[in-house]
Design a protein around this motif. Structure first.
Motif, PDB file in Angstrom:
ATOM      1  N   VAL A 144       0.847  -1.190   0.000  1.00 31.25           N
ATOM      2  CA  VAL A 144       0.000   0.000   0.000  1.00 31.25           C
ATOM      3  C   VAL A 144       0.881   1.237   0.000  1.00 31.25           C
ATOM      4  N   ALA A 145       0.468   2.224  -0.779  1.00 36.85           N
ATOM      5  CA  ALA A 145       1.139   3.526  -0.809  1.00 36.85           C
ATOM      6  C   ALA A 145       0.293   4.491   0.005  1.00 36.85           C
ATOM      7  N   LEU A 146       0.860   5.002   1.103  1.00 40.75           N
ATOM      8  CA  LEU A 146       0.106   5.783   2.082  1.00 40.75           C
ATOM      9  C   LEU A 146       0.730   7.151   2.305  1.00 40.75           C
ATOM     10  N   ILE A 147      -0.108   8.076   2.752  1.00 42.27           N
ATOM     11  CA  ILE A 147       0.378   9.370   3.213  1.00 42.27           C
ATOM     12  C   ILE A 147       0.911   9.224   4.634  1.00 42.27           C
ATOM     13  N   GLN A 148       2.049   9.842   4.912  1.00 35.54           N
ATOM     14  CA  GLN A 148       2.568   9.862   6.272  1.00 35.54           C
ATOM     15  C   GLN A 148       1.730  10.791   7.158  1.00 35.54           C
ATOM     16  N   PRO A 149       1.708  10.573   8.463  1.00 41.47           N
ATOM     17  CA  PRO A 149       2.330   9.446   9.155  1.00 41.47           C
ATOM     18  C   PRO A 149       1.426   8.222   9.148  1.00 41.47           C
ATOM     19  N   ASP A 202      -4.451  15.173  12.858  1.00 42.65           N
ATOM     20  CA  ASP A 202      -3.811  15.688  14.070  1.00 42.65           C
ATOM     21  C   ASP A 202      -2.406  16.210  13.777  1.00 42.65           C
ATOM     22  N   ASP A 203      -1.703  15.539  12.879  1.00 44.97           N
ATOM     23  CA  ASP A 203      -0.357  15.979  12.517  1.00 44.97           C
ATOM     24  C   ASP A 203      -0.399  17.355  11.862  1.00 44.97           C
ATOM     25  N   ILE A 204      -1.381  17.570  10.992  1.00 44.89           N
ATOM     26  CA  ILE A 204      -1.496  18.859  10.305  1.00 44.89           C
ATOM     27  C   ILE A 204      -1.884  19.970  11.287  1.00 44.89           C
ATOM     28  N   LEU A 208       0.192  23.476  12.373  1.00 42.33           N
ATOM     29  CA  LEU A 208      -0.366  24.810  12.145  1.00 42.33           C
ATOM     30  C   LEU A 208      -0.796  25.495  13.439  1.00 42.33           C
ATOM     31  N   LYS A 209      -0.691  24.754  14.577  1.00 44.34           N
ATOM     32  CA  LYS A 209      -1.093  25.276  15.888  1.00 44.34           C
ATOM     33  C   LYS A 209      -2.555  25.750  15.867  1.00 44.34           C
ATOM     34  N   ILE A 210      -3.401  24.855  15.368  1.00 41.99           N
ATOM     35  CA  ILE A 210      -4.826  25.152  15.240  1.00 41.99           C
ATOM     36  C   ILE A 210      -5.558  24.752  16.508  1.00 41.99           C
ATOM     37  N   ASP A 211      -6.466  25.588  16.946  1.00 46.19           N
ATOM     38  CA  ASP A 211      -7.339  25.272  18.070  1.00 46.19           C
ATOM     39  C   ASP A 211      -8.500  24.432  17.536  1.00 46.19           C
TER      40      ASP A 211
END
Length: 296
Positions: A144-149, A202-204, A208-211
């Motif tokens: 499978v080719a996946l987006i990290q993480p 959650d990584d993104i 971006l320090k999003i609330d």
């Protein structure tokens, strides 16, 4: 339980009609009815609700349909694996991949590999990361080719030379489309469409320090195509990657990257402690070599 009977069952489940199923299978209707009843007797449960000429799966039938499809797939893979153990590389490689820029990269790899090994066939399955990992765990996908993480502890993997930029996809005539970048505070209170993989989301948002409490996750999706109409309505914004915007291929839409810039890599993963077929092993090495030398 014979493979032939499983295929009989799956055909009836697809058509919901014993007569039509018998015609497709080129057997008589009484023979097919008897085989289905004997299967139910062997399992000890009814698989269909019968109404005149129609047959519909009940709850037990739906569960058995999923298991039967898995059994047939695994059996077919095993046959291909046995055929692959010879001097001439052959067999089938089952690959799952996310809908992103990595699909173009992987398709070029498939093309070049088949030019070198024409007897190897590929089954390609598109899905989001959660679906693909489930298929990998079940043995339905070899790679499978996946987006990290990813939750990498139980997989072997190596990085692919494909990066994706994150941002917001919206209508081209939206006021935000005129921005050079989208800041965290621009996202607050917008009706957002977002992928369902929490680990990626959650990584993104951490970067971006999003609330998170100020975000309006209005629609959660697994694949992006169905969300296109929502974005085109002008009432939704797709929190996603540039590769999805490219695949939408619609001049009515625009992509604006986030600030600070957030990019994500891709991985090619396969299960640990599993005997791979010669074709799969050769393809993994082929992609690794092409990646190292950047030939794809």
């Amino acid at each position: 339980m014979q493979t032939r009977v499983l295929k009989y069952f799956l055909t009836v489940a697809e058509l919901n009609n014993i007569t039509q199923a018998a015609e497709r299978l080129h057997i008589t209707q009484p023979t097919l009815s008897r085989q289905i009843m004997e299967l139910e007797k062997e399992l000890g449960v009814k698989l269909f609700d019968r109404e005149k000429r129609q047959m519909h799966l009940n709850k037990a039938g739906v569960l058995f349909q999923q298991r039967a499809m898995t059994m047939i797939t695994v059996l077919d893979q095993t046959k291909n694996e046995l055929l692959a153990v010879n001097d001439q590389l052959s067999g089938t490689i089952n690959i799952g991949m996310v809908e992103s820029a990595v699909s173009d990269f992987m398709m070029r790899a498939v093309q070049k590999f088949q030019e070198k090994y024409p007897d190897v066939r590929f089954n390609i399955f598109d899905g989001d990361g959660d679906t693909l990992r489930e298929r990998l765990d079940q043995g339905l996908c070899d790679l499978v080719a996946l987006i990290q993480p990813i939750e990498a502890a139980k997989y072997n993997y190596f990085p692919l030379p494909v990066q994706e930029k994150w941002g917001l996809i919206m209508r081209k005539d939206d006021p935000l489309a005129k921005r050079k970048a989208i800041m965290a505070h621009d996202l607050y209170q917008l009706p957002l469409v977002v992928g369902r993989r929490n680990i990626v989301r959650d990584d993104i948002t951490d970067t971006l320090k999003i609330d998170l409490n100020k975000l309006d996750w209005r629609v959660i999706i697994n694949l992006p195509e169905n969300a296109k109409q929502l974005v085109l309505s002008g009432k939704y914004y797709h929190f996603g990657i540039y590769g999805v915007y490219q695949k939408y291929h619609d001049e009515r839409l625009a992509f604006v990257p986030f600030s600070p810039t957030k990019t994500t890599g891709h991985l090619l993963a396969w299960r640990k402690n599993v005997q791979l077929t010669p074709a799969v092993e050769k393809f993994i090495q082929f992609v690794a070599d092409q990646t190292t030398h950047k030939k794809i």
